[in-house]
Write a protein that holds these residues in place. Structure first.
Motif, PDB file in Angstrom:
ATOM      1  N   ALA A 134      -8.847 -72.913 -44.766  1.00  0.00           N
ATOM      2  CA  ALA A 134      -7.988 -72.669 -45.923  1.00  0.00           C
ATOM      3  C   ALA A 134      -8.788 -72.426 -47.197  1.00  0.00           C
ATOM      4  N   ASP A 150      -7.418 -85.988 -39.549  1.00  0.00           N
ATOM      5  CA  ASP A 150      -6.483 -84.897 -39.294  1.00  0.00           C
ATOM      6  C   ASP A 150      -5.933 -85.061 -37.881  1.00  0.00           C
ATOM      7  N   GLY A 193       1.736 -87.564 -40.148  1.00  0.00           N
ATOM      8  CA  GLY A 193       2.704 -88.329 -40.938  1.00  0.00           C
ATOM      9  C   GLY A 193       2.310 -89.781 -41.165  1.00  0.00           C
ATOM     10  N   ASP A 236      -0.425 -91.027 -42.745  1.00  0.00           N
ATOM     11  CA  ASP A 236      -1.541 -91.142 -43.684  1.00  0.00           C
ATOM     12  C   ASP A 236      -1.553 -92.454 -44.452  1.00  0.00           C
ATOM     13  N   ARG A 263      -2.623 -73.380 -41.333  1.00  0.00           N
ATOM     14  CA  ARG A 263      -3.248 -72.100 -41.636  1.00  0.00           C
ATOM     15  C   ARG A 263      -4.287 -71.598 -40.648  1.00  0.00           C
ATOM     16  N   TYR A 275      -5.260 -65.156 -42.122  1.00  0.00           N
ATOM     17  CA  TYR A 275      -4.000 -64.791 -42.752  1.00  0.00           C
ATOM     18  C   TYR A 275      -3.680 -65.717 -43.906  1.00  0.00           C
ATOM     19  N   GLY A 278      -0.485 -67.304 -46.382  1.00  0.00           N
ATOM     20  CA  GLY A 278       0.917 -67.526 -46.704  1.00  0.00           C
ATOM     21  C   GLY A 278       1.834 -66.984 -45.628  1.00  0.00           C
TER      22      GLY A 278
HETATM   23  N1  LIG Z   1      -6.659 -68.657 -44.722  1.00  0.00           N
HETATM   24  C1  LIG Z   1      -5.781 -69.188 -45.565  1.00  0.00           C
HETATM   25  N2  LIG Z   1      -6.221 -69.944 -46.576  1.00  0.00           N
HETATM   26  C2  LIG Z   1      -5.327 -70.472 -47.395  1.00  0.00           C
HETATM   27  C3  LIG Z   1      -3.961 -70.206 -47.285  1.00  0.00           C
HETATM   28  C4  LIG Z   1      -3.544 -69.390 -46.228  1.00  0.00           C
HETATM   29  O1  LIG Z   1      -2.364 -69.118 -46.069  1.00  0.00           O
HETATM   30  N3  LIG Z   1      -4.477 -68.894 -45.391  1.00  0.00           N
HETATM   31  N4  LIG Z   1      -3.069 -70.731 -48.123  1.00  0.00           N
HETATM   32  C5  LIG Z   1      -3.549 -71.413 -49.298  1.00  0.00           C
HETATM   33  C6  LIG Z   1      -2.542 -72.392 -49.611  1.00  0.00           C
HETATM   34  S1  LIG Z   1      -1.086 -71.815 -50.262  1.00  0.00           S
HETATM   35  C7  LIG Z   1      -2.724 -73.727 -49.417  1.00  0.00           C
HETATM   36  S2  LIG Z   1      -1.554 -74.806 -49.965  1.00  0.00           S
HETATM   37  C8  LIG Z   1      -3.923 -74.239 -48.813  1.00  0.00           C
HETATM   38  C9  LIG Z   1      -3.592 -75.281 -47.756  1.00  0.00           C
HETATM   39  O2  LIG Z   1      -4.740 -75.723 -47.164  1.00  0.00           O
HETATM   40  P1  LIG Z   1      -4.701 -76.876 -46.071  1.00  0.00           P
HETATM   41  O3  LIG Z   1      -3.719 -77.891 -46.437  1.00  0.00           O
HETATM   42  O4  LIG Z   1      -6.065 -77.329 -45.862  1.00  0.00           O
HETATM   43  O5  LIG Z   1      -4.184 -76.127 -44.786  1.00  0.00           O
HETATM   44  P2  LIG Z   1      -3.105 -76.523 -43.656  1.00  0.00           P
HETATM   45  O6  LIG Z   1      -3.563 -75.815 -42.476  1.00  0.00           O
HETATM   46  O7  LIG Z   1      -1.739 -76.235 -44.120  1.00  0.00           O
HETATM   47  O8  LIG Z   1      -3.138 -78.081 -43.426  1.00  0.00           O
HETATM   48  C10 LIG Z   1      -4.296 -78.834 -43.361  1.00  0.00           C
HETATM   49  C11 LIG Z   1      -4.345 -79.770 -42.211  1.00  0.00           C
HETATM   50  O9  LIG Z   1      -3.363 -80.757 -42.279  1.00  0.00           O
HETATM   51  C12 LIG Z   1      -3.260 -81.269 -40.994  1.00  0.00           C
HETATM   52  N5  LIG Z   1      -2.131 -82.169 -40.898  1.00  0.00           N
HETATM   53  C13 LIG Z   1      -0.922 -81.926 -40.385  1.00  0.00           C
HETATM   54  N6  LIG Z   1      -0.155 -83.031 -40.506  1.00  0.00           N
HETATM   55  C14 LIG Z   1      -0.902 -83.976 -41.104  1.00  0.00           C
HETATM   56  C15 LIG Z   1      -0.683 -85.309 -41.491  1.00  0.00           C
HETATM   57  O10 LIG Z   1       0.385 -85.850 -41.357  1.00  0.00           O
HETATM   58  N7  LIG Z   1      -1.718 -85.974 -42.068  1.00  0.00           N
HETATM   59  C16 LIG Z   1      -2.915 -85.407 -42.263  1.00  0.00           C
HETATM   60  N8  LIG Z   1      -3.870 -86.136 -42.816  1.00  0.00           N
HETATM   61  N9  LIG Z   1      -3.157 -84.146 -41.897  1.00  0.00           N
HETATM   62  C17 LIG Z   1      -2.161 -83.425 -41.337  1.00  0.00           C
HETATM   63  C18 LIG Z   1      -3.206 -80.038 -40.153  1.00  0.00           C
HETATM   64  O11 LIG Z   1      -3.607 -80.328 -38.845  1.00  0.00           O
HETATM   65  C19 LIG Z   1      -4.176 -79.131 -40.869  1.00  0.00           C
HETATM   66  O12 LIG Z   1      -5.407 -79.094 -40.218  1.00  0.00           O
HETATM   67  O13 LIG Z   1      -4.646 -73.214 -48.233  1.00  0.00           O
HETATM   68  C20 LIG Z   1      -4.868 -72.109 -49.084  1.00  0.00           C
HETATM   69  N10 LIG Z   1      -5.777 -71.250 -48.382  1.00  0.00           N
END
Ligand SMILES: Nc1nc2c(c(=O)[nH]1)N[C@H]1C(S)=C(S)[C@@H](COP(=O)(O)OP(=O)(O)OC[C@H]3O[C@@H](n4cnc5c(=O)[nH]c(N)nc54)[C@H](O)[C@@H]3O)O[C@H]1N2
Ligand SMILES: Nc1nc2c(c(=O)[nH]1)N[C@H]1C(S)=C(S)[C@@H](COP(=O)(O)OP(=O)(O)OC[C@H]3O[C@@H](n4cnc5c(=O)[nH]c(N)nc54)[C@H](O)[C@@H]3O)O[C@H]1N2
Ligand code: HEM
Ligand code: HEM
Ligand code: SF4
Ligand code: SF4
Ligand code: SF4
Ligand code: SF4
Ligand code: SF4
Ligand SMILES: [Mo]
Lengths: 986, 208, 360
Positions: free
Chosen positions: A245, A267, A286, A288, A856, A860, A862
């Motif tokens: 991400a 994670d 969920g 945490d 994510r 890709y 969003g």
């Molecule tokens: N390539 C890419 N990069 C992005 C984006 C994208 O769409 N694509 N979007 C951007 C945006 S809008 C955002 S908000 C960021 C988000 O960035 P991140 O939040 O880092 O990305 P996610 O994959 O949504 O979620 C992160 C991790 O949370 C874990 N997870 C799931 N449930 C739980 C839980 O209950 N507790 C914990 N501790 N972990 C959990 C998932 O397994 C996942 O590995 O990324 C940004 N960067």
């Protein structure tokens, strides 16, 4: 004779070829000595040499080595539009065509590095799969129309809705993709239309963080920076998959790791980030809070907490401690599945390697208890004394490229720009800044009450459309919706969204890639009623490469994007569309009252981004968006090489073009950058850092919650103050009264006094109060208080674990039930207990035994329509899939690569491919959420506007996601729901 | 003369695919042809996962070159293995021979029709005049001639991928290894052939 | 085939044991069997187990669809006669450029040599008696057409194929890259399309000719006396002699089949086959061995069918042979014709046809 150009085959006659190459290289390569090499490969950082220590050599600018033709070559510096890291890019434009993309090695943020999305930006110069002209849905097919027709019809419809149902019958979904200027303009636009029904991605992204963190210590933002993380001795990623991400942040992190920083990843999935960790902890999605309390348990048990820090700078830790003690290791293991030794080891690592930092992201925020989870993380950092310290902090990686900025100054339902809220004072403040009459704005609204009442959120617009009218807390239901840079497949409960879409009277999509919404609107669902009067319009917006403007990265640095190319096809910039629509709606003059108009595409007038930024500068005192004038930002962009990679600080140097002295500035003037630009506040690279003078970006915790509660002092204790402060203990925020009391009033100039009378540090438009505080007395205008471990205005003042509404663990639901239902919350009834109870009784966990989480993929972004339209990215991920553990797959006879059906309690059945992998445990499945264009097994290609379908389409996880919203911010629950996975049989 | 080499540091590579897209972007490589690709070993296995980015390794005694029926490969003074698309007959033999799967073809190969072979050029173009349109259309950019390094390595998100003069690259990697105090084996030529092939840089982190 | 898969679609999961939360699996202390997690624990940063796996050439995870996109290095292979296993591509390259090329060149040179010896030592095989003027229809139009199809396609294939194999050494130095590249490109393309034509035509050939190619009693004697090569009368033979039958069964049928099948694989026309590099390498080796052997055989055959034997080419060209020729080379068949068991002319004349050139 093609071969003879460089000689025959190398083996037989090597000399001819090589001599010609030698010639060319002897011309080209001498510039590439060792240092150039190191720089070009951004190696400095990798080898442990700070890049800024290298004598920087003028790059062989791309413009100099243009190919043979006589094209006009220009280099435009812009910033990647995909995520909040904010990687800079040099775009090479030849005769108006974006021909090449060069890395910006000078950028202290990314040192030339990119992830796949950033490396593929130039595709925006082709935009082959974009919407090319306005379109309208006629008899189920999209037809091309003219801009005039589109604007006339849309505005007529909007006025009609306002006339018949009132302005609250419209909902405007703004965008974190907009520049700061466009975001702020959109908030103004919506206000002048007369509603607060507006929102953007932050709601479903970091709203819980913003609320939780702001309520803990002041500002709802990342405290430090990606760069500063190099100073951490330990970093815990909890619910963040930065490698996918925020990939370029890993550049700093891996460098730190090579220098000994310990990395912990918590994670449910073994992510690409986890693969780089020293310790990986798999928790149940969920859970945490139990996990964090498990850590705190060991910290308190072993006396590892920072007692002095807690005493001096934290309020309410004792209450937290009581709750923590209810989480001994066995209970933690029961809730999260992590054995004591693992939790203790993590706690010890974080405690013994200070400063240590915590990173969280969607894994924490996107829950019904997201607000509590993020606060539990804050509490951990407060207990360890890690906040306000270089190398420490809560490094909350934000999402979209400008989600931070759009949150700060953009279309929020509960606030005007700058978190001023919606109070009368706030309106008056902004009315003055906008140069319009407060009373006029008031008249645009149905009532002052509605003017000051938070609107609905983007996560719930479907309910604002569908809910029974007497249950909603506003006059009309929502009848008209504008998606102004927001995808539909990013909100949960897709099946119901389709119902809402079919019920609308007006749907307008203003987006370069409006196609996901378009297809969803055009698609027919059997047996579902369609509003016969519905009108759907698609307007091609320009991208951020086709306009200029500022963008705020996760670390709060602002960067200025130059326009790379003219808007392609018939697209128009968002500010032009806003202005043109406003004209038709009758408030065009007011919208641009204080803005300079310049000719844009086709000679049509549009507000100038620079003047829009200046308006933000004039008004946003609360969070220090005042110092970042376009001139300063542009000077930063031109002189990136002057900034240190680790501190982001400019050690010295002048902008050759303007003579502006950058010395002492932090890169991008990370907000708060207080005062007027003339004050030359350098921005704040780390928040709440008392080891620096406030004029050097130092600070303390904000005094935003009074000075005392129940007899307990809320201000910082004696001896806590930022370096050089005239006041050496806690103090409240500054206003004209306090200034006078302290005898500092006369430090204001006469003019400042006039403006500051009756005002406080946030509303004094002259900036005098801030100047006097910062420059003259070294105090922080927002006061000096304690952080709140206990947030009494939240439903759970001490964060409590509560099970999600849809859980695979009935035993836990009984022990840790959710909140009670709320009858009116952001204008809508919002259910908690009744849903959870019903699910428990229906024994849903038996039919849906697997936790479904989502997130994510690096390729890709969003909703994904934009990135899936980019062939360079689309090729890398061609199918929607679900990650399923080998054991869970074997139990179901599922083989890798086969189609499976993911079924959830909503009745949705998604057809995706199985990726059988131990990334997830047997109880969990994961789906990327970037796909759309399939609807329960059916490809919607035929429903897309012609020529504007993305290359890769697939099933959207949000078609199947379930109900559930955060109890403070209305964040949707996307990270923990339940599903079953079956073999697909045709 | 410099001898160009790639090293991919699996301790850093995060499978972000920037290298792969950077290549597409810079060289306008069509869909289906992947000069560079990223592979993850032990995907999802705790403690065992490693990712590596791979393209043509510009082998010293290159199998592709040896096996080409029309002998259309040549090696530059910097050790970059290039080929001549005008001579290429699209037989696919280089692809069978290459240990790394570097050679790529624009079409599927039915009736042996693959089109002209395409592979990583180390961003050094082809036999046409440096920087010419013809060179660009056939082989992509000639960054080396512009004094730049390969696009993939330049844009790598974590600087896992190093490309350039083998000696320098190896030294950088060695510095990194010293910093980490461990982990000297690396994705490079030796991985397939078992030994450092030539007098140039040994990609094992040692300087030879 | 196109899924982003961690492992081939057949096997559901990576081999590695499913991990317990956070704790690496400890499966052994044998340093050579240690997995990466164990090794990292014992010797942080030592990645040897991963490299061991990489070198095994397994398919790993790659998001890129494609048969072998997940393979970092080809697995090891060792072809017949090689003394150690090498990365398959390297092994194949050494095999093709070494033994196979040499072998091909060897058999072909041997065949040329044999033909030369035949010609210069033994001379053209002539009819011992003067022609009678009476002719027998040896091959009907259909038979000849098919034969010509086989012959022409074969020659095309052989020339184009051999240029691919040897041209680099023989032609390239003369023509230069440009010309050679274009020529070979054309020839290769022709080869790819003519291959299937050849394959089909040998099947038809087989159907037409198989009846007279079953082994017969006299064949043994024919063989033992080398077809009368070393003097004496040519041993008795039916319509086809043992040599021809061997060419039929060994050359046309067996080698033809091998070549066609391997050729179809190389052309990627066989459904259900995994077109992996290793399968292609195998197909290529088979093809190369088959084709060079057949090319060698064909050299001999074509020699005999043209300048090697008087009258043979007439049969191929016009379909008729003189009685003398038949008597001398295929006496048993001649007798059958004489006895009327086989008609002199098998083609039934249609109205308007020119009369058959027989003086019957
Ligand atoms: N390539 C890419 N990069 C992005 C984006 C994208 O769409 N694509 N979007 C951007 C945006 S809008 C955002 S908000 C960021 C988000 O960035 P991140 O939040 O880092 O990305 P996610 O994959 O949504 O979620 C992160 C991790 O949370 C874990 N997870 C799931 N449930 C739980 C839980 O209950 N507790 C914990 N501790 N972990 C959990 C998932 O397994 C996942 O590995 O990324 C940004 N960067
Ligand atoms: N199940 C599940 N759902 C999720 C998440 C999850 O992890 N799981 N993550 C959530 C999060 S964190 C977020 S932020 C959201 C993201 O989801 P969205 O923000 O809805 O997805 P995007 O596709 O990024 O939407 C941005 C849109 O803006 C358009 N756009 C880009 N530039 C411009 C511009 O300059 N002007 C205009 N007008 N439009 C522009 C793009 O084409 C695109 O259509 O998804 C949320 N939904
Ligand atoms: C220029 C090329 C060729 C010429 C001039 C030629 C000529 C001949 C002649 C004259 C005969 C008849 C011998 C006889 O009547 O006893 C013959 C038979 C035969 N030819 Fe050819 N031939 C050629 C190519 C080929 C090729 C390429 C093949 C197969 C790949 C082939 C397969 C056969 C077979 C199998 C027979 C024997 C008939 C039998 O035993 O059924 N010929 N050829
Ligand atoms: C019978 C006569 C044939 C001969 C003498 C022959 C010979 C050859 C030779 C020498 C090569 C080149 C090998 C190398 O350079 O390493 C080759 C390649 C090939 N042959 Fe044949 N071949 C014959 C028939 C066929 C047939 C029947 C087919 C297909 C049905 C076929 C398909 C191919 C293919 C696909 C290649 C690979 C070349 C490429 O695609 O570029 N060949 N053949
Ligand atoms: S998506 Fe984020 S990390 Fe990737 S290049 Fe863009 S800004 Fe950088
Ligand atoms: S990696 Fe493959 S294509 Fe590149 S030089 Fe080596 S053998 Fe040839
Ligand atoms: S495909 Fe082209 S480059 Fe490769 S071996 Fe064949 S002719 Fe040579
Ligand atoms: S060196 Fe250039 S051609 Fe080779 S993979 Fe990297 S970007 Fe592509
Ligand atoms: S860009 Fe770098 S980190 Fe990303 S996949 Fe390629 S080599 Fe790995
Ligand atoms: Mo987000």
């Amino acid at each position: 004779m093609l071969l003879t150009r460089k000689g025959q085959s190398g083996q037989r006659s090597p000399d001819r070829f090589s001599s010609s190459l030698t010639d060319s290289l002897s011309r080209a390569l001498p510039t590439m000595d060792r240092r150039t090499f190191l720089k070009r490969s951004g190696i400095g950082i990798g080898a442990g040499i700070a890049v800024s220590q290298l004598n920087l050599i003028q790059e062989a600018g791309a413009a100099d080595d243009k190919p043979a033709g006589k094209a006009k070559v220009e280099v435009r510096r812009t910033v990647c539009t995909h995520c909040s890291v904010g990687c800079a890019v040099d775009a090479v434009v030849e005769n108006g065509v974006w021909t090449r993309q060069e890395p910006v090695f000078d950028s202290p943020i990314n040192l030339g590095a990119h992830c796949a999305k950033g490396a593929a930006l130039r595709e925006h110069g082709h935009g082959e799969y974009r919407l090319k002209y306005p379109m309208k849905l006629v008899n189920g097919k999209y037809q091309r129309i003219s801009w005039d027709q589109a604007l006339n019809e849309i505005s007529a419809r909007m006025l009609d809705i306002r006339k018949t149902s009132g302005p609250d019958a419209m909902f405007f979904v703004g965008s974190s993709k907009h520049s700061n200027e466009q975001s702020a303009l959109l908030r103004k636009f919506v206000s002048f239309f007369g509603t607060n029904n507006t929102d953007h991605q932050a709601r479903i992204c970091h709203s819980t963080t913003v609320a939780g963190v702001a309520n803990t210590w002041g500002y709802g933002a990342m405290t430090n920076s990606y760069n500063d993380m190099q100073n951490a001795k330990a970093i815990m990623y909890i619910g963040s998959n930065a490698a996918e991400a925020h990939p370029v942040s890993m550049l700093h992190m891996l460098h730190a790791k090579e220098n000994g920083t310990k990395i912990i990843v918590v994670d449910p999935r073994y992510t690409r980030t986890a693969a780089k960790s020293d310790q990986y902890i798999r928790i149940r999605s969920g859970s945490d809070i139990p996990y964090l309390y498990g850590m705190l348990y060991h910290i308190f048990q072993n006396g590892w907490e920072d007692k002095k820090y807690i005493n001096d700078r934290v309020y309410g830790m004792d209450k937290v401690r009581e709750e923590v003690m209810k989480w001994p290791p066995d209970k933690v293991e029961e809730a999260c599945g992590v054995p004591e030794a693992e939790v203790k080891k993590a706690a010890e690592t974080m405690a013994m390697n200070r400063p240590s930092s915590v990173v969280w992201c969607m894994g924490q925020t996107q829950h019904t208890i997201g607000n509590a989870m993020v606060r539990a993380s804050c509490i951990l950092q407060l207990a360890l004394g890690n906040v306000g310290i270089s190398g420490g902090g809560t490094n909350i990686f934000r999402g979209h490229d400008n989600v931070q900025g759009a949150t700060d100054v953009g279309p929020n339902p509960d606030s005007l720009p700058g978190y001023y809220g919606l109070s009368t004072g706030a309106w008056k403040h902004w009315a003055a800044v906008w140069g319009v009459d407060y009373e006029w704005i008031k008249k645009q609204y149905p009532s002052q009450a509605l003017m000051e009442k938070s609107g609905t959120t983007v996560s719930r617009w479907i309910d604002a459309v569908l809910e029974k009218n007497d249950l909603i807390d506003q006059g009309p239901n929502v009848r008209g919706l504008v998606f102004w840079g927001h995808a539909p497949n990013s909100q949960t409960r897709g099946l119901e969204m389709k119902k809402a879409m079919d019920k609308l009277d007006l749907l307008v999509v203003i987006d370069p890639y409006p196609s996901a919404t378009a297809a969803m609107a055009a698609m027919k669902v059997d047996g579902q009623q369609l509003n016969p009067n519905r009108a759907v319009y698609l307007l091609p917006a320009a991208t951020q490469f086709e306009t200029a403007g500022s963008v705020t990265a996760s670390n709060r640095s602002l960067q200025w994007r130059e326009r790379v190319i003219e808007p392609l096809f018939e697209s128009r910039t968002d500010q032009m569309i806003m202005y043109q629509l406003a004209e038709k709606l009758g408030f065009g003059k007011e919208l641009v009252a204080k803005l300079k108009l310049v000719p844009g595409k086709g000679g049509m007038m549009e507000p100038e981004p620079e003047s829009m930024l200046r308006e933000i500068n004039r008004g946003t005192w609360s969070i220090g968006y005042t110092g970042q004038s376009p001139e300063r930002l542009k000077a930063h962009m031109r002189n990136m090489h002057l900034f240190d990679v680790k501190t982001l600080k400019c050690k010295g140097g002048k902008d050759p073009l303007t003579g502006y002295d950058l010395t002492g500035d932090y890169f991008g003037l990370p907000w708060p950058c207080y005062g007027t630009p003339e004050l030359k506040h350098p921005g704040s690279s780390n928040l709440y850092d008392t080891t620096k003078h406030v004029m050097d970006g130092g600070g303390c915790f904000r005094a935003n919650f009074g000075v005392e509660r129940d007899g307990v002092n809320l201000l910082a204790e004696d001896g806590v103050y930022s370096v050089g402060s005239d006041i050496t203990t806690g103090y409240p925020e500054f206003d004209h009264v306090l200034l006078k009391k302290l005898g500092w009033w006369d430090d204001l100039t006469e003019e400042e006094k006039k403006a500051a009378e009756g005002k406080n540090w946030k509303t004094d438009l002259s900036g005098g109060i801030q100047r006097v505080c910062l420059k003259v007395h070294g105090v922080h205008p927002f006061g000096n208080a304690k952080a709140r471990a206990l947030v009494w205005n939240f439903p759970d003042p001490v964060p409590l674990h509560r099970e999600p509404l849809y859980s695979t663990r009935p035993d836990m639901v009984v022990k840790y039930p959710t909140h009670d239902d709320k009858m009116s919350f952001w204008r809508l009834p919002t259910l908690y207990k009744s849903v959870q109870q019903k699910n428990l009784e229906a024994k849903l966990h038996e039919k849906f035994p697997i936790i479904l989480t989502s997130g994510r993929l690096v390729e890709y972004e969003g909703g994904g329509e934009e990135t899936r339209s980019n062939p360079w990215l689309a090729e890398l991920q061609q199918d929607a899939f679900v990650e399923i553990n080998p054991k869970a797959a074997a139990d179901r006879g599922i083989r890798n690569g086969e189609y499976v059906v993911v079924a959830t309690p909503t009745g949705a059945r998604l057809k995706v491919k199985a990726l059988v992998t131990p990334r997830v445990g047997p109880d969990t499945a994961f789906m990327p959420f970037h796909f759309s264009g399939w609807w329960q097994g059916k490809d919607l290609l035929a429903d897309y506007p012609e020529g504007a379908a993305p290359i890769v389409r697939g099933e959207a996880v949000n078609t199947a996601t379930t109900y559930g919203y955060d109890s403070v911010t209305m964040m949707q629950e996307t990270k923990t729901t339940i599903c079953n996975i079956e073999r697909f049989t045709a | 003369m410099a001898r160009m080499k790639f090293i991919c540091d699996s301790e850093r590579c995060i499978e972000c695919n920037s290298c792969a897209t950077a290549c597409k972007n810079e060289n306008e490589v069509p869909w289906g042809v992947n000069r560079r690709r990223v592979v993850t070993i032990n995907d999802g296995v705790v403690g065992q996962e490693k990712t590596i980015s791979v393209a043509c390794m510009h082998c010293s005694d290159a199998p592709c070159m040896a096996v080409c029926p029309v002998d259309c490969f040549y090696r530059t003074d910097e050790g970059v293995v290039l080929h001549n698309k005008d001579a290429c007959i699209g037989c696919g033999y280089c692809a069978y021979a290459c240990p790394f799967g570097a050679p790529q073809f624009p079409s599927k190969g039915t009736f042996g029709l693959r089109g002209k072979m395409d592979k990583c050029t180390f961003c050094a173009g082809g036999p046409e005049e440096n920087g010419s349109q013809a060179e660009f259309e056939k082989y992509g950019r000639n960054r080396l001639a512009e004094g730049k390094l390969p696009a993939c390595a330049e844009m790598c998100s974590t600087k896992a991928l190093l490309g350039g003069d083998g000696d320098v690259v190896a030294e950088i990697f060695r510095t990194r290894v010293i910093h980490r105090g461990k982990g000297s084996e690396v994705w490079g030529w030796g991985t397939a052939y078992g030994k450092a092939p030539n007098q140039g840089a040994a990609p094992t982190g040692k300087k030879s | 085939q196109d899924v982003k898969t961690a492992t081939p679609a057949q096997s559901p999961a990576p081999q590695a044991p499913p991990p317990a939360a956070g704790v690496p699996n400890v499966e052994s202390v044998d340093i050579l069997k240690q997995n990466q997690a164990e090794r990292s624990r014992d010797q942080p940063g030592n990645n040897a187990p991963v490299w061991r796996e990489v070198k095994q050439g397994e398919r790993h995870y790659s998001s890129l669809p494609g048969l072998e996109s997940g393979v970092l290095i080809q697995p090891k292979a060792r072809f017949l006669g090689q003394d150690r296993a090498l990365t398959a591509g390297e092994a194949w390259r050494q095999y093709r450029n070494g033994p196979l090329t040499l072998f091909g060149a060897g058999v072909i040179l041997a065949a040329l040599l044999a033909v030369a010896i035949l010609y210069f030592v033994f001379g053209k095989i002539r009819n011992k008696e003067p022609p009678t003027g009476r002719s027998i229809e040896r091959f009907t139009v259909v038979e000849r057409t098919v034969h010509w199809t086989v012959a022409l396609s074969f020659v095309t294939l052989a020339v184009s194929g051999l240029i691919m194999l040897f041209g680099r050494y023989l032609l390239l130095p003369l023509t230069g890259h440009m010309l050679f590249g274009w020529l070979t490109y054309a020839l290769k393309t022709v080869h790819n399309f003519v291959g299937p034509v050849f394959a089909v035509s040998i099947i038809v050939f087989f159907v037409l000719y198989v009846r007279d190619n079953f082994p017969a009693r006299e064949d043994m004697r024919w063989l033992l006396r080398f077809g009368g090569l070393f003097g004496g009368r040519e041993p008795s033979a039916g319509r086809f002699n043992a040599g021809e039958k061997i060419w039929f069964w060994g050359g046309l049928v067996l080698l033809g089949l091998i070549i066609s099948v391997s050729g179809f694989v190389l052309d990627m026309l066989v459904p259900g086959i995994v077109y992996s590099r290793s399968n292609m390498q195998l197909a290529h080796i088979v093809h190369l061995v088959g084709t060079t052997l057949m090319a060698a055989g064909a050299i001999g055959h074509i020699y005999l069918g043209t300048i090697g034997m008087e009258g043979a080419y007439d049969a191929m060209r016009h379909g008729y042979v003189d009685d003398t020729w038949a008597k001398e080379h295929h006496d048993l068949w001649y007798e059958q014709v004489q006895s009327g068991e086989i008609p002199r002319v098998r083609t039934r004349p249609r109205p308007g046809d020119a009369p058959a050139p027989i003086n019957a």
